[in-house]
Design an enzyme around this catalytic site. Structure first.
Site, PDB file in Angstrom:
ATOM      1  N   ASP A   1       0.706   6.893   3.951  1.00 43.56           N
ATOM      2  CA  ASP A   1       2.067   7.499   4.608  1.00 43.56           C
ATOM      3  C   ASP A   1       2.937   6.200   5.480  1.00 43.56           C
ATOM      4  O   ASP A   1       2.875   6.011   6.554  1.00 43.56           O
ATOM      5  CB  ASP A   1       1.542   8.115   5.958  1.00 43.56           C
TER       6      ASP A   1
ATOM      7  N   ARG B   1      13.097   3.558  -1.712  1.00 49.48           N
ATOM      8  CA  ARG B   1      12.981   4.760  -2.703  1.00 49.48           C
ATOM      9  C   ARG B   1      14.542   5.295  -2.867  1.00 49.48           C
ATOM     10  O   ARG B   1      15.089   5.588  -3.390  1.00 49.48           O
ATOM     11  CB  ARG B   1      11.821   5.449  -2.303  1.00 49.48           C
TER      12      ARG B   1
ATOM     13  N   LYS C   1      -3.928  11.062 -10.354  1.00 47.51           N
ATOM     14  CA  LYS C   1      -2.886  10.835 -11.653  1.00 47.51           C
ATOM     15  C   LYS C   1      -3.766  10.989 -12.731  1.00 47.51           C
ATOM     16  O   LYS C   1      -4.903  10.417 -12.943  1.00 47.51           O
ATOM     17  CB  LYS C   1      -2.353   9.504 -11.274  1.00 47.51           C
TER      18      LYS C   1
ATOM     19  N   CYS D   1      18.589   7.848  41.220  1.00 54.35           N
ATOM     20  CA  CYS D   1      17.391   8.237  40.813  1.00 54.35           C
ATOM     21  C   CYS D   1      16.425   7.314  40.648  1.00 54.35           C
ATOM     22  O   CYS D   1      16.740   6.446  39.668  1.00 54.35           O
ATOM     23  CB  CYS D   1      17.454   9.262  39.591  1.00 54.35           C
TER      24      CYS D   1
ATOM     25  N   ASP E   1      -6.481 -19.270  10.401  1.00 50.98           N
ATOM     26  CA  ASP E   1      -4.987 -19.036  10.397  1.00 50.98           C
ATOM     27  C   ASP E   1      -4.304 -20.263  10.811  1.00 50.98           C
ATOM     28  O   ASP E   1      -3.427 -20.650  10.347  1.00 50.98           O
ATOM     29  CB  ASP E   1      -4.771 -18.073  11.499  1.00 50.98           C
ATOM     30  N   ALA E   2      -5.016 -20.918  11.758  1.00 52.43           N
ATOM     31  CA  ALA E   2      -4.768 -22.482  12.201  1.00 52.43           C
ATOM     32  C   ALA E   2      -4.712 -23.245  10.998  1.00 52.43           C
ATOM     33  O   ALA E   2      -3.544 -23.834  11.026  1.00 52.43           O
ATOM     34  CB  ALA E   2      -5.527 -22.836  13.209  1.00 52.43           C
TER      35      ALA E   2
ATOM     36  N   CYS F   1      14.334  12.752  42.333  1.00 46.30           N
ATOM     37  CA  CYS F   1      15.392  12.391  42.928  1.00 46.30           C
ATOM     38  C   CYS F   1      16.197  13.417  43.860  1.00 46.30           C
ATOM     39  O   CYS F   1      16.655  13.385  44.670  1.00 46.30           O
ATOM     40  CB  CYS F   1      16.277  11.400  42.508  1.00 46.30           C
TER      41      CYS F   1
ATOM     42  N   TYR G   1       1.138   0.719  -6.271  1.00 45.84           N
ATOM     43  CA  TYR G   1       0.389   1.875  -7.020  1.00 45.84           C
ATOM     44  C   TYR G   1       0.920   2.339  -8.442  1.00 45.84           C
ATOM     45  O   TYR G   1       0.489   3.080  -8.852  1.00 45.84           O
ATOM     46  CB  TYR G   1       0.222   2.829  -5.887  1.00 45.84           C
TER      47      TYR G   1
ATOM     48  N   LYS H   1      -2.623  16.998  -0.265  1.00 45.45           N
ATOM     49  CA  LYS H   1      -2.615  16.855   1.551  1.00 45.45           C
ATOM     50  C   LYS H   1      -3.846  17.189   2.167  1.00 45.45           C
ATOM     51  O   LYS H   1      -4.208  18.322   1.929  1.00 45.45           O
ATOM     52  CB  LYS H   1      -1.115  17.696   1.619  1.00 45.45           C
TER      53      LYS H   1
ATOM     54  N   SER I   1       9.296  12.246  -6.927  1.00 46.48           N
ATOM     55  CA  SER I   1       8.370  12.827  -5.805  1.00 46.48           C
ATOM     56  C   SER I   1       7.067  13.496  -6.577  1.00 46.48           C
ATOM     57  O   SER I   1       7.050  13.463  -7.625  1.00 46.48           O
ATOM     58  CB  SER I   1       9.014  13.622  -4.815  1.00 46.48           C
ATOM     59  N   LEU I   2       6.109  14.003  -5.565  1.00 44.12           N
ATOM     60  CA  LEU I   2       4.891  14.626  -5.997  1.00 44.12           C
ATOM     61  C   LEU I   2       5.073  15.964  -5.686  1.00 44.12           C
ATOM     62  O   LEU I   2       5.341  16.364  -4.504  1.00 44.12           O
ATOM     63  CB  LEU I   2       3.843  13.950  -5.342  1.00 44.12           C
TER      64      LEU I   2
ATOM     65  N   GLU J   1      -6.272   8.164  -5.651  1.00 42.56           N
ATOM     66  CA  GLU J   1      -5.905   7.172  -4.840  1.00 42.56           C
ATOM     67  C   GLU J   1      -5.336   7.583  -3.308  1.00 42.56           C
ATOM     68  O   GLU J   1      -5.301   8.836  -3.180  1.00 42.56           O
ATOM     69  CB  GLU J   1      -4.575   6.192  -5.219  1.00 42.56           C
TER      70      GLU J   1
ATOM     71  N   TYR K   1      -4.091 -22.560   8.137  1.00 41.46           N
ATOM     72  CA  TYR K   1      -2.808 -21.991   7.476  1.00 41.46           C
ATOM     73  C   TYR K   1      -1.631 -22.684   7.928  1.00 41.46           C
ATOM     74  O   TYR K   1      -0.513 -22.993   7.148  1.00 41.46           O
ATOM     75  CB  TYR K   1      -2.942 -20.717   7.041  1.00 41.46           C
TER      76      TYR K   1
ATOM     77  N   CYS L   1      16.381  17.292  39.746  1.00 40.60           N
ATOM     78  CA  CYS L   1      15.523  16.362  39.561  1.00 40.60           C
ATOM     79  C   CYS L   1      14.294  16.271  40.149  1.00 40.60           C
ATOM     80  O   CYS L   1      14.289  16.312  41.463  1.00 40.60           O
ATOM     81  CB  CYS L   1      16.359  15.337  39.334  1.00 40.60           C
TER      82      CYS L   1
ATOM     83  N   CYS M   1      18.783  14.485  34.599  1.00 40.96           N
ATOM     84  CA  CYS M   1      19.368  14.144  35.904  1.00 40.96           C
ATOM     85  C   CYS M   1      20.597  13.502  35.960  1.00 40.96           C
ATOM     86  O   CYS M   1      20.948  12.515  35.289  1.00 40.96           O
ATOM     87  CB  CYS M   1      18.192  13.391  36.476  1.00 40.96           C
TER      88      CYS M   1
HETATM   89  S1  IVH Z   1       2.658   7.411  -7.194  1.00 35.18           S
HETATM   90  C1  IVH Z   1       5.571  10.149  -9.279  1.00 35.18           C
HETATM   91  N1  IVH Z   1       0.834   6.701  -5.602  1.00 35.18           N
HETATM   92  O1  IVH Z   1       4.343   9.652  -2.193  1.00 35.18           O
HETATM   93  C2  IVH Z   1       4.654   9.221  -8.714  1.00 35.18           C
HETATM   94  N2  IVH Z   1       2.870   7.754  -4.672  1.00 35.18           N
HETATM   95  O2  IVH Z   1       5.412  12.365  -2.597  1.00 35.18           O
HETATM   96  C3  IVH Z   1       4.938   8.925  -7.490  1.00 35.18           C
HETATM   97  N3  IVH Z   1       2.958   7.865  -2.245  1.00 35.18           N
HETATM   98  O3  IVH Z   1       7.447   8.626  -3.103  1.00 35.18           O
HETATM   99  C4  IVH Z   1       4.461   7.676  -6.963  1.00 35.18           C
HETATM  100  N4  IVH Z   1       0.824   7.006  -1.804  1.00 35.18           N
HETATM  101  O4  IVH Z   1       6.061   7.007  -1.821  1.00 35.18           O
HETATM  102  C5  IVH Z   1       2.120   7.325  -5.787  1.00 35.18           C
HETATM  103  N5  IVH Z   1      -0.792   6.368  -4.195  1.00 35.18           N
HETATM  104  C6  IVH Z   1       0.379   6.684  -4.381  1.00 35.18           C
HETATM  105  C7  IVH Z   1       1.238   7.075  -3.229  1.00 35.18           C
HETATM  106  C8  IVH Z   1       2.434   7.447  -3.239  1.00 35.18           C
HETATM  107  C9  IVH Z   1       2.028   7.346  -1.223  1.00 35.18           C
HETATM  108  C10 IVH Z   1       4.461   8.308  -1.785  1.00 35.18           C
HETATM  109  C11 IVH Z   1       5.318   7.456  -2.522  1.00 35.18           C
HETATM  110  C12 IVH Z   1       5.996   8.757  -3.296  1.00 35.18           C
HETATM  111  C13 IVH Z   1       5.504   9.893  -2.515  1.00 35.18           C
HETATM  112  C14 IVH Z   1       5.686  10.948  -3.360  1.00 35.18           C
END
Ligand code: IVH
Length: 672
Positions: free
Chosen positions: A121, A140, A295, A436, A34-35, A416, A231, A319, A83-84, A117, A37, A413, A431
């Protein structure tokens, strides 16, 4: 002067730094310390300072230093960020596979290739690279439009400011999607630091990442340890990927970070096995993941499958179940926070959840306690979703021993003894004691702040020392401090002691409105303090006013009235007010705003005026004894309508508020 040499050195340093960044962030395999760098980047900064003409937007020095923004601009995603759909268990994951095959006319016995994958979170973002240069980054948002957080994303070192390689070997335009995350370790360290500073804690790494990225001042973001995993492609020009796996193999070549726990799966059973493995590994990973994403690998298949109601048919999120344990509640205590908020906390028999020993869990507030009906002696399910503060999910009713009682927060409280109130419409009980000990430091900080008593130099460190040494037990004690109290304190020379005493002395001469504001009564901000000072003219009158009298004043609703009344109904608080006056705090009796042509009238402006700016018009109203407000309500007397009025105009019409043209307004002011 020969400029060729520095130019070449700048170029070389940049290449070298980019290389080390890539080794460190993408390959996870650094070649220098690091140093080492830091030495390189300092040298580069030095040269760029001397030769500013050589600074380019992709220089590693350009990650920080962008001026703060007023607000984020919106960015429309060329391809919506979807979204998924969720699969809660293995069966639902198999059903997903079945749907994919049926849609593609593949026999049930056939196998689809998947890429599995981690599901990170964090916060979903999109990065745009044009001819290799990182140009725009956005959140997003709602999937269609997000916020432009380019300057903040630039501070994340695992995002390359320029892609690696020759322009011919990369897309003309590349949009990539990924997740901005904070590691659990960094999140915990950040929260420890915030706790020390008395700042509110982040509930989990995701909130910390989101809060850090959505800062208008990118220097704040730069100080936060954020990371990214990429991703998915967005719209791509000048390059063709044929599969997700190919995509994930190619982008690290350009310097884009991909998580190493990705897997190509020969069929759904492989993906399910991967999920089980990741779930076991979950607590050993540096990042919070809440599941896996499966996927369909082939992009041609993905295209045929398409999307349904904002989620792709070709992907699913499996999940993980939340991390929960059961334990027994030994006690429920009321905890008083820094700002007086009283939180019920369950004290439990210690239990390990996801590697962390838990024995306290928040019950949030009285409503939550009532809803879950948590009692001392209950066996409860406790959950920790990477959160700092574990939470009681529910009671197991069958395990409740005989003779338990419903829990009710104390009315005094616990620290206090002052009155605890829960204002109308609020979930939190507080409170109301001005001295306090749980809130004293925060009270003093507010009391001394610039817009309150304005005691220059009375900072956090000094407040800590004054309170911890026992010299100050209420804000009034400040006015009885002597040099002898101060000098023994750490880092306090004679000179600074006398500066502080002088500042305290200066603050003695104040105004009633500042004084009222300084008392820190809930919901009595600067403006309401001013309203009170003008309406009553003396602190005694405010103290004596009943709720009814208070509510008769424009702008004082039931909540504020209740808060003021409770505050002044307590001997302890009155005693502090008296002691403050004994300590020499004084003010001139404020002029009542009964004078002036517009006394007691409230004005709202909408649209552009011809003769004045909005600020000028508002101050003219105030000079004439009236009040300028920013929103229309039943209490508004006049709405002044300029050209191109906005929604306030519509609202005023609806409420039947009197409308004025600019000319009529001027007449009313008595000026022409
Ligand atoms: S693919 C339609 N890959 O999950 C494909 N998303 O619930 C969606 N997320 O908004 C994106 N890990 O923010 C994909 N390996 C991953 C992910 C991922 C987390 C999030 C992403 C998306 C949300 C969907």
């Amino acid at each position: 002067m020969d400029k060729e040499k520095p130019r070449r050195e700048i170029e070389r340093l940049r290449k070298e730094l980019e290389h080390h960044n890539w080794r460190y962030y993408v390959l996870d395999d650094p070649e220098i310390s690091d140093a080492g760098y830091d030495t390189l980047i300092q040298r580069l900064a030095e040269l760029e300072k001397k030769f500013p003409e050589y600074v380019t937007p992709d220089s590693p020095t350009q990650r920080v230093g962008a001026p703060p923004l007023g607000e984020f601009t919106q960015v429309e995603h060329r391809v919506p960020m979807l979204s998924l759909g969720n699969a809660m268990d293995e069966e639902e994951t198999r059903e997903f596979d079945g749907r994919v095959k049926r849609f593609l006319n593949i026999p049930e016995s056939g196998k689809i290739e998947y890429v599995a994958e981690p599901k990170f979170d964090g916060l979903g973002v999109e990065l745009v690279f044009e001819n290799g240069l990182f140009t725009v980054g956005s959140t997003r948002g709602d999937g269609v439009k997000g916020e432009d957080v380019t300057v903040n994303l630039k501070t994340i070192k695992s995002i390359p400011l320029r892609l690696r390689g020759k322009a011919a070997n990369m897309p003309r335009r590349l949009e990539v999607r990924g997740e901005v995350c904070m590691s659990i370790k960094d999140f915990e360290a950040l929260n420890r630091e915030r706790e020390k500073k008395g700042e509110p804690l982040f509930a989990n790494p995701r909130n910390a990442a989101a809060g850090s990225l959505r800062q208008l001042d990118s220097s704040v973001t730069a100080g936060r340890p954020l990371d990214i995993f990429l991703y998915a492609p967005g719209s791509v020009e000048g390059w063709r990927f044929s599969s997700q796996w190919e995509f994930l193999q190619q982008i690290p070549v350009w310097g884009l970070r991909v998580n190493r726990h990705i897997r190509r799966c020969a069929g759904i059973e492989d993906a399910i096995a991967y999920g089980a493995e990741m779930q076991k590994m979950r607590d050993t990973l540096p990042y919070e993941i809440d599941g896996i994403v499966v996927k369909v690998n082939e992009f041609a298949f993905q295209e045929r499958l398409g999307t349904i109601s904002r989620s792709p048919r070709w992907a699913i999120a499996r999940k993980f179940p939340p991390r929960q344990e059961t334990t027994r509640v030994i006690d429920i205590v009321a905890q008083v926070g820094r700002t007086g908020a009283i939180t019920p906390v369950a004290i439990m028999e210690p239990v390990r959840i996801a590697g962390v020993e838990v024995q306290r869990a928040t019950l949030h507030n009285q409503d939550e306690v009532d809803r879950k009906d948590v009692r001392v002696g209950d066996t409860v399910v406790v959950q920790r979703a990477g959160d700092v503060i574990p939470e009681v999910v529910k009671v197991i009713p069958g395990k409740r021993p005989a003779g338990t009682k419903r829990y009710v927060l104390p009315s005094k409280c616990p620290v206090c003894g002052a009155e605890v109130i829960r204002l109308e419409g609020e979930a939190v009980a507080r409170c109301t004691g001005i001295s306090c000990p749980a809130q004293l430091k925060e009270h003093i900080r507010h009391f001394a702040s610039r817009r309150a008593m304005d005691i220059d130099g009375l900072g956090e460190k000094l407040i800590d020392q004054l309170v911890d040494s026992g010299n100050v037990r209420s804000v009034a004690d400040l006015y009885f401090l002597t040099g002898e109290d101060l000098v023994p304190l750490e880092r306090m020379a004679d000179k600074s002691a006398s500066n502080i005493l002088e500042a305290i002395d200066k603050s003695r001469q104040t105004t009633l409105e500042r004084f009222v504001f300084a008392l820190g009564i809930r919901h009595v901000g600067e403006h309401i303090a001013k309203v009170l000072a003008t309406a009553f003219g003396s602190i005694e009158k405010i103290q004596r006013a009943g709720e009814e009298k208070l509510r008769s004043i424009r702008e004082i609703g039931p909540q504020i009235a209740q808060s003021i009344k409770t505050f002044f109904s307590q001997k302890g608080n009155i005693a502090v007010v008296q002691r403050l006056r004994k300590g020499g705090v004084r003010w001139k009796t404020p002029a009542k705003a009964t004078r002036g042509r517009l006394a007691g009238k409230t004005f709202v402006f909408t649209g552009a005026l011809e003769k004045f700016s909005r600020d000028e018009a508002q101050s003219l109203v105030e000079q004439a004894g009236g009040r300028a407000s920013s929103s229309v309500s039943e209490k508004t007397d006049y709405v002044v309508v300029g050209t191109d009025p906005g929604s306030k105009y519509e609202k005023a019409k609806k409420l039947g508020v009197k409308l004025l043209t600019e000319k009529e307004f001027i007449t009313l002011l008595g000026k022409s």
